[in-house]
Design a protein around this motif. Structure first.
Motif, PDB file in Angstrom:
ATOM      1  N   UNK A  65      19.273  61.626   8.871  1.00  0.00           N
ATOM      2  CA  UNK A  65      19.363  61.075   7.519  1.00  0.00           C
ATOM      3  C   UNK A  65      20.806  60.962   7.030  1.00  0.00           C
ATOM      4  N   UNK A  66      21.609  61.977   7.336  1.00  0.00           N
ATOM      5  CA  UNK A  66      22.959  62.033   6.769  1.00  0.00           C
ATOM      6  C   UNK A  66      23.963  61.241   7.609  1.00  0.00           C
ATOM      7  N   UNK A  67      23.888  61.374   8.913  1.00  0.00           N
ATOM      8  CA  UNK A  67      24.819  60.625   9.765  1.00  0.00           C
ATOM      9  C   UNK A  67      25.323  61.473  10.908  1.00  0.00           C
ATOM     10  N   UNK A  68      26.054  60.832  11.818  1.00  0.00           N
ATOM     11  CA  UNK A  68      26.553  61.558  12.984  1.00  0.00           C
ATOM     12  C   UNK A  68      27.810  60.887  13.518  1.00  0.00           C
ATOM     13  N   UNK A  69      28.548  61.673  14.337  1.00  0.00           N
ATOM     14  CA  UNK A  69      29.680  61.096  15.051  1.00  0.00           C
ATOM     15  C   UNK A  69      29.154  60.420  16.306  1.00  0.00           C
ATOM     16  N   UNK A  70      29.669  59.218  16.582  1.00  0.00           N
ATOM     17  CA  UNK A  70      29.290  58.579  17.847  1.00  0.00           C
ATOM     18  C   UNK A  70      30.570  58.212  18.603  1.00  0.00           C
ATOM     19  N   UNK A  71      30.436  58.099  19.898  1.00  0.00           N
ATOM     20  CA  UNK A  71      31.610  57.748  20.711  1.00  0.00           C
ATOM     21  C   UNK A  71      31.595  56.246  20.938  1.00  0.00           C
ATOM     22  N   UNK A  72      32.717  55.622  20.557  1.00  0.00           N
ATOM     23  CA  UNK A  72      32.829  54.180  20.725  1.00  0.00           C
ATOM     24  C   UNK A  72      34.135  53.918  21.479  1.00  0.00           C
ATOM     25  N   UNK A  73      34.014  53.541  22.736  1.00  0.00           N
ATOM     26  CA  UNK A  73      35.208  53.363  23.567  1.00  0.00           C
ATOM     27  C   UNK A  73      35.906  54.693  23.696  1.00  0.00           C
ATOM     28  N   UNK A  74      37.196  54.725  23.310  1.00  0.00           N
ATOM     29  CA  UNK A  74      37.966  55.959  23.423  1.00  0.00           C
ATOM     30  C   UNK A  74      37.917  56.763  22.128  1.00  0.00           C
ATOM     31  N   UNK A  75      37.215  56.224  21.161  1.00  0.00           N
ATOM     32  CA  UNK A  75      37.246  56.844  19.825  1.00  0.00           C
ATOM     33  C   UNK A  75      35.932  57.527  19.458  1.00  0.00           C
ATOM     34  N   UNK A  77      33.735  57.926  16.195  1.00  0.00           N
ATOM     35  CA  UNK A  77      33.656  57.434  14.810  1.00  0.00           C
ATOM     36  C   UNK A  77      32.428  57.986  14.112  1.00  0.00           C
ATOM     37  N   UNK A  78      32.531  58.056  12.791  1.00  0.00           N
ATOM     38  CA  UNK A  78      31.439  58.579  11.975  1.00  0.00           C
ATOM     39  C   UNK A  78      30.525  57.427  11.546  1.00  0.00           C
ATOM     40  N   UNK A  79      29.230  57.660  11.662  1.00  0.00           N
ATOM     41  CA  UNK A  79      28.264  56.640  11.263  1.00  0.00           C
ATOM     42  C   UNK A  79      27.379  57.227  10.168  1.00  0.00           C
ATOM     43  N   UNK A  80      27.420  56.622   8.985  1.00  0.00           N
ATOM     44  CA  UNK A  80      26.552  57.094   7.898  1.00  0.00           C
ATOM     45  C   UNK A  80      25.084  56.936   8.276  1.00  0.00           C
ATOM     46  N   UNK A  81      24.267  57.907   7.944  1.00  0.00           N
ATOM     47  CA  UNK A  81      22.819  57.776   8.106  1.00  0.00           C
ATOM     48  C   UNK A  81      22.230  57.084   6.880  1.00  0.00           C
ATOM     49  N   UNK A  82      20.946  56.788   6.906  1.00  0.00           N
ATOM     50  CA  UNK A  82      20.332  56.032   5.807  1.00  0.00           C
ATOM     51  C   UNK A  82      20.400  56.732   4.445  1.00  0.00           C
TER      52      UNK A  82
END
Ligand code: ADP
Length: 257
Positions: A65-75, A77-82
């Motif tokens: 619900x809140x969000x999580x860090x995801x790996x995108x390429x070498x970075x 990044x934080x992704x907001x949850x709904x």
């Protein structure tokens, strides 16, 4: 999107409009298929606000619900949850079947459901204030029989609540007609079957015939499926796996349609 069709069953619209003005969380109580989701879709449309729906299940966690860090390429990044998205942009967040979710979900929404109206994002060490238009709505199936999860009083009392039940026969006939354009005489027969089975409490069904099941049967009939077969597959089979009960209900419904 056109206005979602919803047939009022009581004073729920009035209650919801005031709760929305005050931004008090709203709990839709009632068995499955009684129009709770349709109601909130309609309200969001009428109030011209975005609706974000989460269907909760036993794996739904606060991270979802809140969000999580995801790996995108070498970075990373934080992704907001709904939930975070709804809190930031001021949408209605609808937690369908909230009691099914993991307990950390209930903990996560606590500070949003009282005067603080804020969300703590532990992974970012941040607290965000809810947008003035943010509102939390949840549904809950009180399930007086086995197999349903309870909602603690400390959680329930954070919401104003309204009970949804099976509509009166006349209203249910109108719903079937509006949803499927089916002939009124067939709609009446389907509603009679639904009412009859609902009254057979001795069968001990976990859940009985919902308006949703009757709508499904009406749709199948409208597309040409023989009426009795439509009732068997759309209304009776979804209710139980007990072969004797299925047979008894088929015999009963065959006499009624
Ligand atoms: P719930 O969220 O309570 O499980 P839904 O809102 O998904 O139930 O309703 C299931 C279906 O039943 C809807 O798609 C709609 O066809 C019909 N329905 C039930 N109650 C109503 C109502 N009051 N007005 C319009 N349609 C309804």
């Amino acid at each position: 999107m056109s206005i979602p069709y919803y047939h009022t069953i009581g004073k729920e619209i009035q209650a919801f409009e005031h709760a929305y003005t005050c931004k008090i969380p709203f709990l839709l109580k009632g068995p499955t298929g009684t129009g709770k989701s349709r109601f909130i879709e309609r309200m969001a449309y009428v109030l011209n606000t975005k609706l974000i729906t989460i269907s909760c299940h036993e794996e739904t966690s606060s991270t979802d619900l809140i969000g999580r860090f995801i790996i995108k390429g070498a970075e990373t990044i934080w992704l907001d949850g709904p939930l975070t998205t709804a809190v930031k942009e001021g949408s209605i967040l609808y937690l369908d079947e909230i009691a099914e979710a993991r307990p950390d979900v209930i903990v996560a929404i606590h500070s949003l459901t009282d005067h603080r109206r804020e969300l703590f994002i532990d992974k970012l060490g941040q607290t965000i204030k809810a947008h003035k238009d943010f509102m939390l709505v949840a549904s809950f199936n009180p399930g007086y029989q086995r197999g349903f999860k309870e909602l603690k009083p400390s959680t329930r009392q954070r919401f104003v609540a309204f009970s949804f039940a099976y509509p009166a026969a006349k209203v249910e006939v109108e719903i079937l007609e509006s949803e499927t354009q089916i002939d009124v005489s067939i709609a009446k027969k389907l509603v009679n079957i639904g009412t009859k089975i609902r009254n057979l409490t001795e069968l001990g069904l976990t859940e009985t015939v919902s308006t949703r099941l009757l709508v499904d049967a009406a749709k199948l009939i409208h597309t040409g499926l023989p009426k009795r077969l439509a009732v068997h597959v759309a209304v009776i089979e979804p209710l139980t796996d007990d072969l004797e009960v299925i047979q008894a209900l088929k015999d009963l419904s065959d006499l009624m349609i």
